[in-house]
Scaffold this motif. Structure first.
Motif, PDB file in Angstrom:
ATOM      1  N   GLU A   3      58.328  -2.635   5.907  1.00 35.49           N
ATOM      2  CA  GLU A   3      57.738  -3.493   6.426  1.00 35.49           C
ATOM      3  C   GLU A   3      57.197  -5.027   6.100  1.00 35.49           C
ATOM      4  OE1 GLU A   3      58.506  -3.753  10.043  1.00 35.49           O
ATOM      5  OE2 GLU A   3      59.728  -2.119   8.831  1.00 35.49           O
ATOM      6  N   SER A   4      57.043  -5.290   4.650  1.00 34.00           N
ATOM      7  CA  SER A   4      56.433  -6.273   3.799  1.00 34.00           C
ATOM      8  C   SER A   4      57.349  -7.917   4.453  1.00 34.00           C
ATOM      9  CB  SER A   4      56.118  -6.571   2.688  1.00 34.00           C
ATOM     10  OG  SER A   4      56.774  -6.225   2.023  1.00 34.00           O
ATOM     11  N   ARG A   6      59.246  -8.486   7.344  1.00 35.46           N
ATOM     12  CA  ARG A   6      58.931  -8.562   8.768  1.00 35.46           C
ATOM     13  C   ARG A   6      57.304  -8.831   8.699  1.00 35.46           C
ATOM     14  NH1 ARG A   6      62.501  -5.807  12.378  1.00 35.46           N
ATOM     15  NH2 ARG A   6      64.188  -5.412  10.733  1.00 35.46           N
ATOM     16  N   ARG A   7      56.706  -8.575   7.852  1.00 35.25           N
ATOM     17  CA  ARG A   7      55.475  -8.961   8.191  1.00 35.25           C
ATOM     18  C   ARG A   7      55.282 -10.339   7.768  1.00 35.25           C
ATOM     19  NH1 ARG A   7      53.820  -4.363   6.470  1.00 35.25           N
ATOM     20  NH2 ARG A   7      53.205  -5.185   4.385  1.00 35.25           N
ATOM     21  N   ALA A  10      57.669 -12.242  10.570  1.00 40.16           N
ATOM     22  CA  ALA A  10      56.392 -12.992  12.227  1.00 40.16           C
ATOM     23  C   ALA A  10      55.506 -14.266  11.724  1.00 40.16           C
ATOM     24  CB  ALA A  10      55.831 -11.891  12.516  1.00 40.16           C
ATOM     25  N   LYS A  28      48.813 -16.360   6.201  1.00 31.97           N
ATOM     26  CA  LYS A  28      48.655 -14.498   6.521  1.00 31.97           C
ATOM     27  C   LYS A  28      51.023 -15.301   5.426  1.00 31.97           C
ATOM     28  CE  LYS A  28      49.120 -10.529   7.023  1.00 31.97           C
ATOM     29  NZ  LYS A  28      48.224  -9.589   6.204  1.00 31.97           N
ATOM     30  N   LEU A  32      51.657 -13.269   2.320  1.00 27.61           N
ATOM     31  CA  LEU A  32      52.721 -11.906   1.478  1.00 27.61           C
ATOM     32  C   LEU A  32      53.899 -12.593   1.059  1.00 27.61           C
ATOM     33  CD1 LEU A  32      52.867 -10.993   5.813  1.00 27.61           C
ATOM     34  CD2 LEU A  32      51.698  -9.923   3.620  1.00 27.61           C
TER      35      LEU A  32
END
Length: 218
Positions: A3-4, A6-7, A10, A28, A32
């Protein structure tokens, strides 16, 4: 699926949107970005769904590989995302997918951020940006054929809604391929639903060239 990606996507979307939360989103995204090998910029959720489904058929998990597929929310937003993810921002390796009608936006902004000059189709592909003719749905419909797409619609339990759609005055005289393409855009979420369903029914030898080349690039 990891899910990294997707984060990261976002955070990139919030950063590109600007506004009160942009600074926090930028922080953020930078945090990431260390786990991101390539950012794939696509027009919408259906493009992301198709790419991830097609990769999954080959046993690939794009997120786990560090490939973040980021929907732009429309091709005209490409400039903002290049500023965030490309040379003016995070400086990450980039790739992408767009419709032929939006190719000019991609070309112009890629050149603006220093990723080429006088870019033609071949130049875009060398950068990892590929063009659908006319769009993702058209590519998948042509690859699978009208009869194959109707079988997918039947499997989704939507044969009756599709026939009702075909009976509308504006659709009656149009080719079935056009009707199929328009039907997929009639409800929110339907494009993404059929992007996955059509990809899952595609014979390996009939994968549309833009999707195949893009996944090979990343």
């Amino acid at each position: 699926m990891d899910e990294s990606g997707r984060r990261f996507g976002a955070a990139a979307v919030a950063w590109a949107a600007g506004g009160a939360g942009a600074d926090a989103a930028a922080a953020k995204a930078r945090e990431l970005a260390d786990g991101v090998r390539t950012v794939v910029l696509v027009e919408g959720d259906s493009d992301r769904t198709a790419l991830e489904a097609l990769a999954g058929r080959s046993g690939r998990d794009l997120g786990a590989e560090g490939v973040a597929v980021v929907p732009l929310g429309g091709a005209t937003n490409i400039g903002r995302f290049l500023d965030v993810c490309g040379p003016p921002g995070l400086g990450l390796p980039l790739a992408g997918l767009c419709d032929i009608g939006e190719e000019r936006h991609f070309r112009r902004h890629l050149e603006r951020v220093g990723l080429g000059t006088g870019l033609g189709r071949a130049g875009l592909e060398e950068l990892g940006f590929h063009v659908c003719v006319a769009d993702l749905e058209d590519e998948l419909i042509r690859a699978l054929g009208a009869d194959g797409v109707r079988q997918v619609i039947e499997a989704q339990g939507e044969t009756r809604p599709f026939r009702t759609f075909q009976g509308q005055p504006a659709q009656r005289e149009r080719p079935v391929e056009h009707q199929l393409r328009r039907f997929m855009g009639t409800h929110s979420g339907r494009k993404a639903l059929y992007a996955r369903a059509l990809v899952e029914h595609l014979p390996p030898e009939r994968v549309p060239r833009p999707l195949e080349r893009l996944l090979t690039h990343v």
